[in-house]
Motif scaffolding. Sequence first.
Motif, mmCIF file in Angstrom:
data_model
loop_
_atom_site.group_PDB
_atom_site.id
_atom_site.type_symbol
_atom_site.label_atom_id
_atom_site.label_comp_id
_atom_site.label_asym_id
_atom_site.label_seq_id
_atom_site.Cartn_x
_atom_site.Cartn_y
_atom_site.Cartn_z
ATOM 1 N N GLN A 170 75.291 3.735 29.241
ATOM 2 C CA GLN A 170 75.308 4.250 27.860
ATOM 3 C C GLN A 170 76.077 5.556 27.756
ATOM 4 O OE1 GLN A 170 71.336 4.748 26.343
ATOM 5 N NE2 GLN A 170 71.587 2.819 25.231
ATOM 6 N N LEU A 171 76.708 5.732 26.597
ATOM 7 C CA LEU A 171 77.280 7.036 26.269
ATOM 8 C C LEU A 171 76.450 7.561 25.098
ATOM 9 C CD1 LEU A 171 79.519 9.040 26.961
ATOM 10 C CD2 LEU A 171 80.897 8.012 25.167
ATOM 11 N N VAL A 172 75.954 8.771 25.261
ATOM 12 C CA VAL A 172 75.009 9.325 24.287
ATOM 13 C C VAL A 172 75.574 10.642 23.773
ATOM 14 C CG1 VAL A 172 72.703 10.356 24.152
ATOM 15 C CG2 VAL A 172 73.021 8.205 25.361
ATOM 16 N N ILE A 173 75.438 10.878 22.464
ATOM 17 C CA ILE A 173 75.964 12.139 21.917
ATOM 18 C C ILE A 173 74.829 13.032 21.423
ATOM 19 C CG2 ILE A 173 76.397 11.169 19.584
ATOM 20 C CD1 ILE A 173 78.973 12.958 19.565
ATOM 21 N N ASN A 174 74.953 14.304 21.726
ATOM 22 C CA ASN A 174 74.039 15.318 21.189
ATOM 23 C C ASN A 174 74.867 16.190 20.241
ATOM 24 O OD1 ASN A 174 72.435 17.482 20.618
ATOM 25 N ND2 ASN A 174 71.925 17.985 22.747
ATOM 26 N N TRP A 175 74.558 16.081 18.948
ATOM 27 C CA TRP A 175 75.336 16.802 17.934
ATOM 28 C C TRP A 175 74.966 18.276 17.861
ATOM 29 C CZ3 TRP A 175 79.225 14.002 15.973
ATOM 30 C CH2 TRP A 175 79.093 12.618 15.941
ATOM 31 N N LEU A 176 73.852 18.639 18.531
ATOM 32 C CA LEU A 176 73.397 20.038 18.485
ATOM 33 C C LEU A 176 73.233 20.561 19.913
ATOM 34 C CD1 LEU A 176 70.734 19.645 15.651
ATOM 35 C CD2 LEU A 176 72.933 20.817 15.490
ATOM 36 N N PRO A 177 74.366 20.720 20.626
ATOM 37 C CA PRO A 177 74.267 21.032 22.060
ATOM 38 C C PRO A 177 73.687 22.412 22.336
ATOM 39 C CG PRO A 177 76.555 21.197 21.332
ATOM 40 C CD PRO A 177 75.778 20.643 20.174
ATOM 41 N N HIS A 178 73.714 23.289 21.334
ATOM 42 C CA HIS A 178 73.265 24.650 21.603
ATOM 43 C C HIS A 178 71.866 24.938 21.044
ATOM 44 C CE1 HIS A 178 77.219 25.100 23.127
ATOM 45 N NE2 HIS A 178 77.785 24.903 21.959
ATOM 46 N N THR A 179 71.187 23.892 20.605
ATOM 47 C CA THR A 179 69.828 24.064 20.072
ATOM 48 C C THR A 179 68.906 23.095 20.825
ATOM 49 O OG1 THR A 179 70.945 24.273 17.939
ATOM 50 C CG2 THR A 179 68.556 24.232 17.873
#
Length: 411
Positions: free
Chosen positions: A269-278
């Motif tokens: 899987q490729l997973v995205i975190n749209w809030l990498p700094h929180t």
Amino acid sequence: MHRADVAIIGAGAAGLMTAIWAGRRARSRSTERRVVLLDGAARIGAKILVSGGGRCNVTHDVVDERAFAGSSRHAIRKVLRAYTAEQTVAFFAELGVTLKHEETGKLFPTTDDASTVLEALLREVDRLGVALEPAHRVEAIERDGGGFRISGPWGEVAADRVVLATGGKSLPKTGSDGFGYHLAKSLGHSITPRIFPALVPLRLPEGHFIRTLSGLTVPATLEVRTASGKSLVSFTDSTLCTHFGLSGPSVLDVSRYYLDARADDAQTQLVINWLPHTSREEIDHVLQARDGRSVSAVLRGLLPERLARVLCERAKIDPALPVSRLAREARRSLVQCLTALPLPIIGDKGFAVAEVTAGGVPLSEINLNSMESRVCPGLFIAGEICDVDGRIGGYNFQWAWSSGYVAGNSV
Ligand SMILES: Cc1cc2nc3c(=O)[nH]c(=O)nc-3n(C[C@H](O)[C@H](O)[C@H](O)COP(=O)(O)OP(=O)(O)OC[C@H]3O[C@@H](n4cnc5c(N)ncnc54)[C@H](O)[C@@H]3O)c2cc1C
């Protein structure tokens, strides 16, 4: 038939560097050596000219083997240490090309123009008396006694030593179409079982909401996970939504790891975190505010509005709803979409767009003190044709300069 002491096949970054150091070495020994540099392209250096958005990201402040993949990192380090980024900076300064540092650690010519780099390399090749032959595509290299016979539609050259610097398969219109792998094989080398695009944008299915966000750039983390959820690698950087899927530094950097792992296991899987700094906890906390703000008002402080809206849709949440009325399950689902959204990647943009090629001649088949082949004495190998690919940031050129330096000094 022409004769040469050294024939270098491919006049990209690695071939030019090899030619310069072979030429300098011959001069320093006051020996008359004929070095020829053959390239199939009519125009030399097309890839250097388009690199770094036309500015040529020559190298990086900090270059170490962790920025690379392919052959063993120990092997990659050996070559990088033989010719460091500092030496590259000094080399270009000597050629009249001053490099400047950007905040990201990338180094560019102060002119912001890749042609400065190419012209300096070509001037030096010329000064050293290297015979540069454009429109000389090599179709065969055969052993001929102790040397080699190199041929193409233009004729033949006999050479004592040959350097293969034909690049990979990326951007084939510049002349790097993978034929070099065939040449390496014909001389006894193996090629990694997988040759695939690296630093390449990824495609999402038609109708995927990210495709409607075309043009939007946000910081995000892209993470490769195994089917069981184990994290393999992640990159946090600027991420660009496009009309076909995703691009930008984070996506380019993660692409080769994702494509490689997926070829082993289709469930990767490729997973995205749209809030990498929180952190997840902080997000969960703000989504439990009791001050009457709506979901969209809370998310506005965290994300561009367009993105927040589609992520709410995705989580089946009305953005106008006060966060205080979010049910626990809905909140969880929203946090999941914000921080760990699986991406149904359907493919990549291919070699026509990829900046580099993963796979190639394994470094285990090359003597890294000289870049001479261990299977075909007299043959040297440098640049992207090797099973080495680096991250965005000047690392791939550094590999070309380092391996070209070692090959040029030894050949
Ligand atoms: C769009 C783009 C942007 C990039 N930007 C950067 C950047 O800013 N910084 C960075 O570090 N890296 C960048 N890269 C990657 C970098 O350009 C390459 O890794 C590097 O140029 C590889 O050098 P090379 O000499 O090994 O191969 P190439 O540059 O591919 O050169 C190989 C040469 O061999 C010739 N050739 C191939 N087959 C034959 C044959 N049979 N006979 C004769 N000649 C042949 C080709 O014509 C070509 O000139 C970029 C790549 C692309 C595509």
